[in-house]
Enzyme design. Structure first.
Site, PDB file in Angstrom:
ATOM      1  N   ASP A  43       0.811  -1.227   0.000  1.00  0.00           N
ATOM      2  CA  ASP A  43       0.000   0.000   0.000  1.00  0.00           C
ATOM      3  C   ASP A  43       0.841   1.273   0.000  1.00  0.00           C
ATOM      4  O   ASP A  43       0.372   2.324   0.452  1.00  0.00           O
ATOM      5  CB  ASP A  43      -0.953   0.043   1.210  1.00  0.00           C
ATOM      6  CG  ASP A  43      -2.111  -0.931   1.098  1.00  0.00           C
ATOM      7  OD1 ASP A  43      -2.175  -1.677   0.107  1.00  0.00           O
ATOM      8  OD2 ASP A  43      -2.946  -0.956   2.022  1.00  0.00           O
ATOM      9  N   CYS A  82      -4.136  -5.670  -3.376  1.00  0.00           N
ATOM     10  CA  CYS A  82      -2.953  -6.489  -3.113  1.00  0.00           C
ATOM     11  C   CYS A  82      -2.898  -7.882  -3.733  1.00  0.00           C
ATOM     12  O   CYS A  82      -2.030  -8.161  -4.565  1.00  0.00           O
ATOM     13  CB  CYS A  82      -2.727  -6.587  -1.615  1.00  0.00           C
ATOM     14  SG  CYS A  82      -4.208  -7.022  -0.682  1.00  0.00           S
ATOM     15  N   LYS A 139       4.811 -11.048   3.523  1.00  0.00           N
ATOM     16  CA  LYS A 139       3.396 -11.324   3.253  1.00  0.00           C
ATOM     17  C   LYS A 139       3.225 -12.270   2.061  1.00  0.00           C
ATOM     18  O   LYS A 139       3.812 -12.070   1.015  1.00  0.00           O
ATOM     19  CB  LYS A 139       2.674  -9.995   2.995  1.00  0.00           C
ATOM     20  CG  LYS A 139       1.208 -10.111   2.631  1.00  0.00           C
ATOM     21  CD  LYS A 139       0.598  -8.724   2.553  1.00  0.00           C
ATOM     22  CE  LYS A 139      -0.772  -8.722   1.911  1.00  0.00           C
ATOM     23  NZ  LYS A 139      -1.384  -7.378   1.891  1.00  0.00           N
ATOM     24  N   HIS A 141      -0.422 -14.121   1.193  1.00  0.00           N
ATOM     25  CA  HIS A 141      -1.767 -13.712   0.765  1.00  0.00           C
ATOM     26  C   HIS A 141      -2.177 -14.319  -0.574  1.00  0.00           C
ATOM     27  O   HIS A 141      -2.891 -13.703  -1.355  1.00  0.00           O
ATOM     28  CB  HIS A 141      -1.859 -12.174   0.704  1.00  0.00           C
ATOM     29  CG  HIS A 141      -3.286 -11.677   0.785  1.00  0.00           C
ATOM     30  ND1 HIS A 141      -3.646 -10.397   0.402  1.00  0.00           N
ATOM     31  CD2 HIS A 141      -4.434 -12.284   1.199  1.00  0.00           C
ATOM     32  CE1 HIS A 141      -4.948 -10.237   0.574  1.00  0.00           C
ATOM     33  NE2 HIS A 141      -5.441 -11.365   1.064  1.00  0.00           N
ATOM     34  N   HIS A 227       0.906  -1.009   5.426  1.00  0.00           N
ATOM     35  CA  HIS A 227      -0.503  -1.420   5.501  1.00  0.00           C
ATOM     36  C   HIS A 227      -1.017  -1.275   6.940  1.00  0.00           C
ATOM     37  O   HIS A 227      -0.250  -1.431   7.891  1.00  0.00           O
ATOM     38  CB  HIS A 227      -0.588  -2.889   5.063  1.00  0.00           C
ATOM     39  CG  HIS A 227      -1.950  -3.397   4.766  1.00  0.00           C
ATOM     40  ND1 HIS A 227      -2.905  -3.602   5.729  1.00  0.00           N
ATOM     41  CD2 HIS A 227      -2.525  -3.770   3.587  1.00  0.00           C
ATOM     42  CE1 HIS A 227      -4.001  -4.088   5.167  1.00  0.00           C
ATOM     43  NE2 HIS A 227      -3.801  -4.199   3.871  1.00  0.00           N
ATOM     44  N   ASP A 290       2.843  -2.985  -4.084  1.00  0.00           N
ATOM     45  CA  ASP A 290       1.842  -3.890  -4.660  1.00  0.00           C
ATOM     46  C   ASP A 290       0.647  -3.169  -5.269  1.00  0.00           C
ATOM     47  O   ASP A 290      -0.113  -3.756  -6.034  1.00  0.00           O
ATOM     48  CB  ASP A 290       1.380  -4.921  -3.633  1.00  0.00           C
ATOM     49  CG  ASP A 290       0.670  -4.297  -2.440  1.00  0.00           C
ATOM     50  OD1 ASP A 290       0.779  -3.067  -2.232  1.00  0.00           O
ATOM     51  OD2 ASP A 290       0.005  -5.041  -1.679  1.00  0.00           O
ATOM     52  N   ASN A 291       0.442  -1.927  -4.920  1.00  0.00           N
ATOM     53  CA  ASN A 291      -0.636  -1.108  -5.505  1.00  0.00           C
ATOM     54  C   ASN A 291      -0.413   0.332  -5.065  1.00  0.00           C
ATOM     55  O   ASN A 291       0.544   0.637  -4.352  1.00  0.00           O
ATOM     56  CB  ASN A 291      -2.027  -1.609  -5.094  1.00  0.00           C
ATOM     57  CG  ASN A 291      -2.194  -1.883  -3.614  1.00  0.00           C
ATOM     58  OD1 ASN A 291      -2.355  -3.036  -3.210  1.00  0.00           O
ATOM     59  ND2 ASN A 291      -2.145  -0.851  -2.786  1.00  0.00           N
TER      60      ASN A 291
END
Length: 462
Positions: A43, A82, A139, A141, A227, A290-291
């Protein structure tokens, strides 16, 4: 023709010598394969680094990656959220080719057992196949162990959090005041360890660098910072009273700065460990996100945030360092997206991309190293929330947002304010049809996952 014994032996000796030379060359080439450290923040907005324009955050260690290598201004995430981006990064393909990629994001309500197909080549497996030891720190996910742990998708080792977020001290998602999910794990086994997650991940990365090994390493370091929940190193007591990791009523600019700078300090530890181990000159380092940024992020000069296909939701920082191969202080306008890293890093490592599999991502190794001019790209996005769609074709961007079509020339207006949809209807129609043709090749969203208004107007497109 007769061959005498001396000629035969001499020829045989030459063949043997050539074979030995070939084997020696192959061994030398293998020994010289670069180590790779791929660092991804969670993020992080485009302008959240000091080198990309932050007004208050200082990130000297991360900045140094670009200062000693190349900084790409047109780096993109495959999604504005994500787990779809992580699916694309892992596979080198559009995430929409996989059921996992349709989960935006992957949640506890997703179909049981969903994950990337086990036979799918991944960024870790293709590097492992050419002799790398592979490790994911941070992470994941992308599915639950044991079936879809990192160990089943090309990674030799895993130390990190399984779910999409975790409290920085409790190392689990917190819902209703209780720890839920698997949380922190080593391999497929849950792990209890004290400490601030950002520091734990940095320390584990340093151990990986310091470990003696006869193989080059691929270390994928996926920080969960910055995040939510909004916690710094001094917030352990706050964490114990937190009712929910979502923490929508917490955080501020100062806390966000603290979280990003803690990540930068851990990057500094990693860079120092490379220097101390004598591995810095033979290591590729990538830093990205990631974004796009969330509520406390800066995305200037772009508009939009995480969850939107405006530039601010998908444009991310992108820095690459490779001493001796990438000129220090380079700037590049090459458009690059998350799924490009698999073929690009494989090529930089000396692997054969065409033999490794079929990918949507592009090998941009020659462009990063300055051997080729920036290549024009055609990239597609979609996001089921609000039936969003986007297509970038060269400098032009088609955007469907809020039930309306928009058209922007990013070379002239990267802030997406000068909308050409009304004065260039033919281009809008052509790009819409181009997007539709691409979308027909992707998996459809389950209609049940779409809101009623989206189903009514856009179900035939999605």
């Amino acid at each position: 023709m007769q061959v005498d014994r001396r000629s035969f032996l001499g020829g045989a000796g030459a063949i043997c010598a050539a074979a030995v030379a070939s084997e020696t060359h192959a061994a030398t080439a293998k020994a010289k394969r670069p180590n790779i450290i791929f660092i991804m923040a969670d993020d992080l907005g485009y302008a959240d680094l000091s080198c990309t324009g932050s007004h208050h955050i200082r990130t000297p260690a991360i900045d140094s990656i670009g200062a000693q290598g190349v900084q790409l201004r047109q780096g993109y995430a495959n999604s504005s959220i994500c787990s779809p981006t992580r699916t694309a990064l892992l596979t080198g393909c559009y995430q929409y080719r996989f059921a996992l990629g349709l989960e935006e994001p992957l949640s506890p309500t997703a179909p049981e057992g969903v994950g990337v197909p086990l036979a799918q080549p991944t960024i870790a497996s293709v590097l492992r196949d050419i002799g790398y030891r592979t490790k994911l720190v941070g992470k994941w996910h992308l599915g639950d162990p044991p079936k879809h742990s990192p160990l089943h998708h090309g990674y030799d080792e895993f130390f990190g959090i399984v779910e999409g977020a975790a409290d920085y001290f409790r190392h689990h998602m917190v819902i209703g005041g209780k720890d839920v999910g698997i949380g922190l794990a080593k391999g497929d086994t849950p792990l209890e360890r004290n400490g601030y997650l950002t520091d734990l991940f940095g320390d584990e990365a340093v151990k990986t660098i310091q470990a003696p090994h006869d193989k080059p390493f691929f270390l994928s370091l996926h920080f969960n910072a910055p995040h939510w929940p909004w916690e710094g190193r001094e917030d352990a007591a706050v964490a114990q009273t937190l009712g929910s990791s979502y923490h929508f009523n917490g955080g501020n600019l100062a806390k966000y700065k603290e979280m990003v700078e803690a990540m930068d300090q851990n990057v500094a530890k990693i860079l120092a460990a490379l220097d101390e181990a004598g591995k810095a000159d033979n290591t590729i380092i990538v830093f990205t996100s990631d974004n796009g940024g969330e509520r406390f992020s800066e995305t200037w000069p772009f508009i939009g945030v995480k969850g939107e296909l405006l530039e601010g939701g998908i444009r991310v920082p992108l820095l690459v360092r490779w001493p001796g191969r990438i000129a220090a202080g380079s700037k590049s306008e090459q458009v690059m997206i998350s799924m490009d890293f698999l073929p690009t890093l494989l090529a930089m490592a000396g692997g054969d991309v065409t033999r490794a599999g079929t990918f949507d991502g592009m090998d941009l190794s020659a462009h990063l190293t300055g051997k080729a001019a920036p290549a024009s790209r055609t990239l597609y996005w979609r996001f089921k929330s609000n039936a969003q769609a986007a297509l970038r074709d060269g400098d032009w961007k088609y955007l469907m947002l809020g039930g309306k079509e928009h058209l922007f020339n990013l070379a002239e207006d990267e802030r997406e304010r000068a909308d050409h949809a009304s004065d260039a209807p033919a281009r809008v129609k052509a790009m819409r049809l181009q997007w539709d043709s691409w979308n027909a090749q992707m998996l459809s969203y389950p209609l049940g996952s779409l809101s009623e208004d989206v189903r009514e107007h856009y179900a035939d497109r999605y």
